[in-house]
Motif scaffolding. Structure first.
Motif, short mmCIF file in Angstrom:
data_model
loop_
_atom_site.label_atom_id
_atom_site.label_comp_id
_atom_site.label_asym_id
_atom_site.label_seq_id
_atom_site.Cartn_x
_atom_site.Cartn_y
_atom_site.Cartn_z
N LYS A 156 0.83 -1.21 0.00
CA LYS A 156 0.00 0.00 0.00
C LYS A 156 0.87 1.26 0.00
CE LYS A 156 -2.95 -0.31 3.42
NZ LYS A 156 -4.19 -0.06 4.23
N LYS A 168 -9.49 -0.27 -1.78
CA LYS A 168 -8.95 -0.21 -0.42
C LYS A 168 -9.86 -0.88 0.61
CE LYS A 168 -6.33 3.97 -1.47
NZ LYS A 168 -6.01 5.36 -1.12
N HIS A 171 -8.08 -6.83 0.62
CA HIS A 171 -6.97 -7.35 -0.17
C HIS A 171 -6.95 -8.86 -0.04
CE1 HIS A 171 -5.01 -7.06 3.84
NE2 HIS A 171 -4.30 -8.09 3.43
N TYR A 191 -3.76 -6.44 -4.33
CA TYR A 191 -4.77 -5.38 -4.31
C TYR A 191 -5.34 -5.23 -5.71
CZ TYR A 191 -3.88 -3.66 0.41
OH TYR A 191 -3.79 -3.55 1.79
#
Length: 203
Positions: A156, A168, A171, A191
């Motif tokens: 991140k 966000k 993940h 992600y």
């Protein structure tokens, strides 16, 4: 440049899959020293949810449940080959000292992608992961709560540094090896890419 077609394919085509016949294959979009961007086609998984405070506890229980499914606890009574990787979907918005829902998934082999045997356990269900691009950070050792959290944080940080847009809300922790494998273990954090992937060359 010839790209590998994204699919459930022979593990000999992946350097990460050393213990299963088949593996999830992908197209490499781009890479640098910090992360890769990969493209995966839509594929079907068998999944189960488990609520826990830590990933380690959840994955232990969920793994046993899915392992029963592939070793005959399904309506067809058939054994299904283990594949790689195993994924754990992890919520990002966890409350302090609160439990989370962890979703563990086994990739269904190519012979069962279209019509997998129905589960006998109502906690086991099928999911179809969409056609997608993902940001990937790789690491060795064992995939545990601490190592997974550290590597997701590091990925991140790199993505935010280059102003990449990504989902966000959650993940994936991704593991390729059985607990009995000691050396050259391979794990990943994923992600989901949103918009166009950002992949600057490492300076």
């Amino acid at each position: 440049m010839t790209l590998t077609v994204s699919r459930v394919g022979n593990s000999s085509e992946s350097r990460f899959c050393t213990e299963s016949k088949e593996c999830l294959l992908y197209d490499m979009v781009c890479k640098n020293d910090n992360y890769e961007v990969r493209h995966y086609d839509s594929v079907k998984w068998v999944s189960t949810d488990e609520e826990a405070y830590f990933m380690d506890k959840a994955t232990y229980t969920a793994f046993r449940r899915l392992f029963k499914y592939i070793t005959g606890s399904n309506k067809a009574g058939v054994n299904i080959d283990m594949t790689a990787p195993v994924t754990v979907k992890i919520e990002e918005k966890k409350k302090m000292w609160g439990s989370s829902i962890f979703t563990l998934s086994f990739l269904l082999p190519s012979t069962h992608q279209m019509t997998p045997p129905q589960p006998t356990d109502d906690k086991v269900y099928f999911t179809e992961m969409p056609d997608m691009k993902v940001y990937v950070r790789s690491y060795g050792g064992w995939m545990m709560s601490l190592t997974s959290s550290v590597n997701s944080m590091l990925l991140k940080r790199q993505l935010d540094k280059v102003q990449a847009t990504y989902n966000k809300d959650y993940h994936y922790a991704v593991g390729y090896d059985s607990p009995t494998k000691i050396l050259n273990r391979h794990n990943e954090v994923w992600y989901m890419v949103e918009g166009e992937p950002v992949c600057p060359s490492s300076s």
